[in-house]
Design a protein around this motif. Structure first.
Motif, PDB file in Angstrom:
ATOM      1  N   ALA A 141       0.767  -1.253   0.026  1.00 43.00           N
ATOM      2  CA  ALA A 141       0.072  -0.060  -0.023  1.00 43.00           C
ATOM      3  C   ALA A 141       0.738   1.103  -0.133  1.00 43.00           C
ATOM      4  CB  ALA A 141      -1.064   0.029   1.186  1.00 43.00           C
ATOM      5  N   ARG A 142       1.917   1.280   0.685  1.00 41.04           N
ATOM      6  CA  ARG A 142       2.887   2.502   0.888  1.00 41.04           C
ATOM      7  C   ARG A 142       3.288   2.566  -0.542  1.00 41.04           C
ATOM      8  NH1 ARG A 142       7.965   3.716   2.660  1.00 41.04           N
ATOM      9  NH2 ARG A 142       8.597   1.736   2.743  1.00 41.04           N
ATOM     10  N   LEU A 143       4.001   1.579  -1.212  1.00 39.30           N
ATOM     11  CA  LEU A 143       4.595   1.697  -2.693  1.00 39.30           C
ATOM     12  C   LEU A 143       3.481   2.267  -3.492  1.00 39.30           C
ATOM     13  CD1 LEU A 143       6.713   1.119  -4.656  1.00 39.30           C
ATOM     14  CD2 LEU A 143       5.701  -1.237  -4.943  1.00 39.30           C
ATOM     15  N   PHE A 144       2.282   1.881  -3.616  1.00 40.03           N
ATOM     16  CA  PHE A 144       1.063   2.485  -4.640  1.00 40.03           C
ATOM     17  C   PHE A 144       0.698   3.894  -4.099  1.00 40.03           C
ATOM     18  CE2 PHE A 144      -1.195  -2.020  -5.071  1.00 40.03           C
ATOM     19  CZ  PHE A 144       0.087  -2.386  -5.854  1.00 40.03           C
ATOM     20  N   ASN A 145       0.834   4.147  -2.881  1.00 36.88           N
ATOM     21  CA  ASN A 145       0.585   5.429  -2.505  1.00 36.88           C
ATOM     22  C   ASN A 145       1.873   6.546  -2.934  1.00 36.88           C
ATOM     23  OD1 ASN A 145      -1.647   5.299  -1.314  1.00 36.88           O
ATOM     24  ND2 ASN A 145      -0.646   4.777   0.738  1.00 36.88           N
ATOM     25  N   ALA A 146       3.091   6.217  -3.030  1.00 34.21           N
ATOM     26  CA  ALA A 146       4.206   6.891  -3.417  1.00 34.21           C
ATOM     27  C   ALA A 146       4.094   6.720  -4.980  1.00 34.21           C
ATOM     28  CB  ALA A 146       5.525   6.068  -3.152  1.00 34.21           C
ATOM     29  N   THR A 147       3.845   5.681  -5.710  1.00 36.67           N
ATOM     30  CA  THR A 147       3.445   5.833  -7.175  1.00 36.67           C
ATOM     31  C   THR A 147       2.436   6.820  -7.624  1.00 36.67           C
ATOM     32  OG1 THR A 147       4.067   3.559  -7.207  1.00 36.67           O
ATOM     33  CG2 THR A 147       2.926   4.563  -9.182  1.00 36.67           C
ATOM     34  N   GLY A 148       1.219   6.943  -6.984  1.00 36.72           N
ATOM     35  CA  GLY A 148       0.050   7.908  -6.797  1.00 36.72           C
ATOM     36  C   GLY A 148       0.583   9.377  -6.903  1.00 36.72           C
ATOM     37  N   ALA A 149       1.320   9.446  -5.504  1.00 35.66           N
ATOM     38  CA  ALA A 149       2.050  10.792  -5.244  1.00 35.66           C
ATOM     39  C   ALA A 149       2.761  11.185  -6.296  1.00 35.66           C
ATOM     40  CB  ALA A 149       2.806  10.896  -4.187  1.00 35.66           C
ATOM     41  N   ALA A 150       3.751  10.290  -7.016  1.00 39.27           N
ATOM     42  CA  ALA A 150       4.435  10.874  -8.279  1.00 39.27           C
ATOM     43  C   ALA A 150       3.491  10.940  -9.414  1.00 39.27           C
ATOM     44  CB  ALA A 150       5.426   9.618  -8.727  1.00 39.27           C
ATOM     45  N   GLY A 151       2.259  10.932  -9.462  1.00 37.39           N
ATOM     46  CA  GLY A 151       1.208  11.169 -10.442  1.00 37.39           C
ATOM     47  C   GLY A 151       1.597  10.104 -11.740  1.00 37.39           C
ATOM     48  N   VAL A 152       1.722   9.040 -10.992  1.00 38.41           N
ATOM     49  CA  VAL A 152       2.074   8.046 -12.167  1.00 38.41           C
ATOM     50  C   VAL A 152       0.975   6.746 -12.139  1.00 38.41           C
ATOM     51  CG1 VAL A 152       3.553   5.963 -13.097  1.00 38.41           C
ATOM     52  CG2 VAL A 152       4.597   8.320 -12.467  1.00 38.41           C
ATOM     53  N   ASN A 153       0.493   6.444 -13.134  1.00 37.18           N
ATOM     54  CA  ASN A 153      -0.689   5.279 -13.003  1.00 37.18           C
ATOM     55  C   ASN A 153      -0.195   3.800 -13.287  1.00 37.18           C
ATOM     56  OD1 ASN A 153      -3.718   4.538 -12.989  1.00 37.18           O
ATOM     57  ND2 ASN A 153      -3.037   3.729 -15.276  1.00 37.18           N
ATOM     58  N   ILE A 154      -0.313   2.942 -12.583  1.00 36.23           N
ATOM     59  CA  ILE A 154       0.232   1.604 -12.629  1.00 36.23           C
ATOM     60  C   ILE A 154      -0.924   1.059 -13.582  1.00 36.23           C
ATOM     61  CG2 ILE A 154       0.767  -0.515 -11.320  1.00 36.23           C
ATOM     62  CD1 ILE A 154       1.202   1.035  -8.770  1.00 36.23           C
ATOM     63  N   GLU A 155      -0.265   0.415 -14.725  1.00 35.12           N
ATOM     64  CA  GLU A 155      -1.062  -0.107 -15.855  1.00 35.12           C
ATOM     65  C   GLU A 155      -1.339  -1.816 -15.062  1.00 35.12           C
ATOM     66  OE1 GLU A 155      -2.626   1.412 -17.901  1.00 35.12           O
ATOM     67  OE2 GLU A 155      -1.625   3.239 -17.958  1.00 35.12           O
ATOM     68  N   ASP A 156      -0.253  -2.285 -14.707  1.00 38.72           N
ATOM     69  CA  ASP A 156      -0.345  -3.637 -14.319  1.00 38.72           C
ATOM     70  C   ASP A 156       0.673  -3.834 -12.971  1.00 38.72           C
ATOM     71  OD1 ASP A 156      -1.109  -6.202 -14.202  1.00 38.72           O
ATOM     72  OD2 ASP A 156      -0.285  -6.957 -16.111  1.00 38.72           O
ATOM     73  N   VAL A 157       0.581  -4.947 -12.257  1.00 42.07           N
ATOM     74  CA  VAL A 157       1.663  -5.126 -11.311  1.00 42.07           C
ATOM     75  C   VAL A 157       2.072  -6.560 -11.199  1.00 42.07           C
ATOM     76  CG1 VAL A 157      -0.064  -5.159  -9.494  1.00 42.07           C
ATOM     77  CG2 VAL A 157       1.970  -4.646  -8.810  1.00 42.07           C
ATOM     78  N   ARG A 158       3.176  -7.086 -10.842  1.00 44.65           N
ATOM     79  CA  ARG A 158       3.350  -8.387 -10.680  1.00 44.65           C
ATOM     80  C   ARG A 158       4.568  -8.530  -9.487  1.00 44.65           C
ATOM     81  NH1 ARG A 158       5.138 -13.172 -15.137  1.00 44.65           N
ATOM     82  NH2 ARG A 158       5.867 -14.491 -13.524  1.00 44.65           N
ATOM     83  N   ILE A 159       4.270  -9.401  -8.475  1.00 47.18           N
ATOM     84  CA  ILE A 159       5.309  -9.478  -7.437  1.00 47.18           C
ATOM     85  C   ILE A 159       6.074 -10.781  -7.379  1.00 47.18           C
ATOM     86  CG2 ILE A 159       5.461  -9.655  -4.787  1.00 47.18           C
ATOM     87  CD1 ILE A 159       2.815  -7.949  -4.782  1.00 47.18           C
ATOM     88  N   GLU A 160       7.218 -10.685  -7.414  1.00 45.48           N
ATOM     89  CA  GLU A 160       8.211 -12.111  -7.345  1.00 45.48           C
ATOM     90  C   GLU A 160       8.596 -12.009  -5.995  1.00 45.48           C
ATOM     91  OE1 GLU A 160       8.612 -14.036  -9.647  1.00 45.48           O
ATOM     92  OE2 GLU A 160       7.982 -13.055 -11.451  1.00 45.48           O
ATOM     93  N   HIS A 161       8.643 -13.222  -5.337  1.00 45.53           N
ATOM     94  CA  HIS A 161       8.769 -13.370  -3.874  1.00 45.53           C
ATOM     95  C   HIS A 161       9.055 -14.791  -3.642  1.00 45.53           C
ATOM     96  CE1 HIS A 161       7.903 -13.730   0.563  1.00 45.53           C
ATOM     97  NE2 HIS A 161       8.899 -12.956   0.460  1.00 45.53           N
ATOM     98  N   SER A 162      10.050 -15.014  -3.236  1.00 42.55           N
ATOM     99  CA  SER A 162      10.504 -16.297  -2.807  1.00 42.55           C
ATOM    100  C   SER A 162      10.385 -16.753  -1.364  1.00 42.55           C
ATOM    101  CB  SER A 162      12.150 -16.828  -3.106  1.00 42.55           C
ATOM    102  OG  SER A 162      12.182 -16.750  -4.667  1.00 42.55           O
ATOM    103  N   PRO A 163       9.490 -17.828  -0.983  1.00 43.15           N
ATOM    104  CA  PRO A 163       9.242 -17.877   0.343  1.00 43.15           C
ATOM    105  C   PRO A 163      10.499 -18.035   1.212  1.00 43.15           C
ATOM    106  CG  PRO A 163       7.917 -19.593  -1.003  1.00 43.15           C
ATOM    107  CD  PRO A 163       8.970 -18.761  -1.947  1.00 43.15           C
TER     108      PRO A 163
END
Length: 360
Positions: free
Chosen positions: A306-328
């Motif tokens: 959520a913090r990352l999305f807020n930072a992106t919004g504050a920069a005035g940039v729209n996220i068109e798609d998102v993917r998360i890579e995470h190894s357990p």
């Protein structure tokens, strides 16, 4: 809208949940009473018990392809609804059988939502399954304007994008984009059945991506593939020819890199043509849209996304798609944000200034 759902599997229950969110009145029916009860318990609607007063606006037939025509005939005989649609993954077989049975085709609009999951049954259903997804509609020459408009309204109420085609074109193209890929995934996954445990310990996201859909329901997929056998066989033959040639070149060891690279390059070109956001289906689409991917290291902690999305919004940039890579087990992951190319530099600068580790 008043809707009857016949068949409370993944697709039928997801349609019911989506319509209920829009305020529709929904009744549920299934040859397996336990499945219908589970869908009702999930909030998908009320169990269908006898007549519902005046006919429903639409009856959605969410049963396997071979059962569509018989289900349609039975529903029409009881006057269940004013119009009917189905969600089978093939269209020529149900239509042909409906004609043979003498079904009323003026009030029947065949359909196929291009959405699904590797899981099945009502417990896997999601109200948002169809959001932004293409939903093919194949109105027959006999179809009334009223039936087509009503079914189209249902599709839009589920959040999907309706696209009109004909049954033959539909079956030809889904063989390429859906049915043959499922068999290819199954063939690759089958190689893992007797693989040593040490090999599977090395499995990464690539293997999971390639084999994910192979976990689909065997009985349903057997029906789909057999019903669309000729177009699927044609696609599989061309894929098999490419793989056989690659295997021959690699086995011969006679300077195979150039020829194999050619197949890899063709694969990249094909991937680039797969439509992304706001795209449509069956060849009727606008120009492909290109996006830049911004990679951001994100801690594996509550609230960080959520913090990352807020930072992106504050920069005035729209996220068109998102993917998360995470190894357990790792304390961080990588969020891949797809943005317009012209905005990538702006976003990178803003995130870096905010203390986010990014890859340039």
């Amino acid at each position: 809208m008043r809707v009857v759902i016949i068949g409370t599997g993944l697709i039928g229950t997801s349609i019911a949940l989506a319509l209920r969110e829009q305020g529709s009145q929904v009744w549920l029916s299934d040859s397996d009473p336990a499945a219908a009860r589970l869908a009702a318990d999930l909030g998908a609607g009320d169990l269908l018990a006898g007549q519902i007063g005046e006919p429903a606006d639409v009856a959605v037939i969410a049963v396997p392809p071979a059962a569509v025509a018989a289900t349609l005939a039975e529903a029409q005989a009881t006057g269940l609804a004013r119009c009917y649609t189905d969600v089978a993954s093939v269209k020529q077989l149900p239509v042909a059988r409906a004609r043979e049975r003498g079904c009323d085709l003026t009030h029947y609009v065949p359909g196929h939502p291009l959405a699904g999951r590797e899981k099945h049954g009502p417990a896997a259903a999601r109200a948002d399954l169809f959001l932004g997804r293409t939903w093919a509609l194949c109105p027959l020459p006999e179809a009334s304007d009223e039936a087509t408009a009503t079914v189209t309204a249902l599709v839009r109420a589920c959040g999907a994008v309706p696209l009109t085609t004909d049954p033959a074109a539909h079956d030809r193209w889904v063989a390429l984009i859906s049915h043959a890929p499922h068999l290819v995934a199954a063939a690759m996954a089958a190689r893992l059945e007797e693989a040593p445990g040490e090999a599977l310990d090395l499995a990464g996201q690539g293997l999971r991506d390639v084999t994910r859909i192979a976990a689909g329901d065997t009985a349903l997929w057997t029906q789909i593939l057999v019903a669309n056998a000729a177009p699927v066989a044609e696609v599989l033959a061309t894929v098999a020819a490419d793989l056989a040639e690659a295997a021959r070149l690699l086995a011969d060891g006679d300077d195979p890199d150039k020829a194999v690279a050619a197949l890899l390059d063709r694969g990249q070109a094909g991937v680039a043509r797969i439509p992304g956001k706001h795209a449509t289906f069956l060849g009727q689409r606008g120009a492909p849209r290109e996006f830049a991917v911004v990679q951001v290291v994100i801690p594996d902690q509550p609230g960080e996304l959520a913090r990352l999305f807020n930072a992106t919004g504050a920069a005035g940039v729209n996220i068109e798609d998102v993917r998360i890579e995470h190894s357990p087990g790792l304390p961080v992951g990588v969020a891949e944000l797809s943005v317009r190319p012209a905005e990538a530099g702006v976003l990178l600068d803003a995130l870096e200034a905010g203390g986010w580790p990014v890859r340039r």
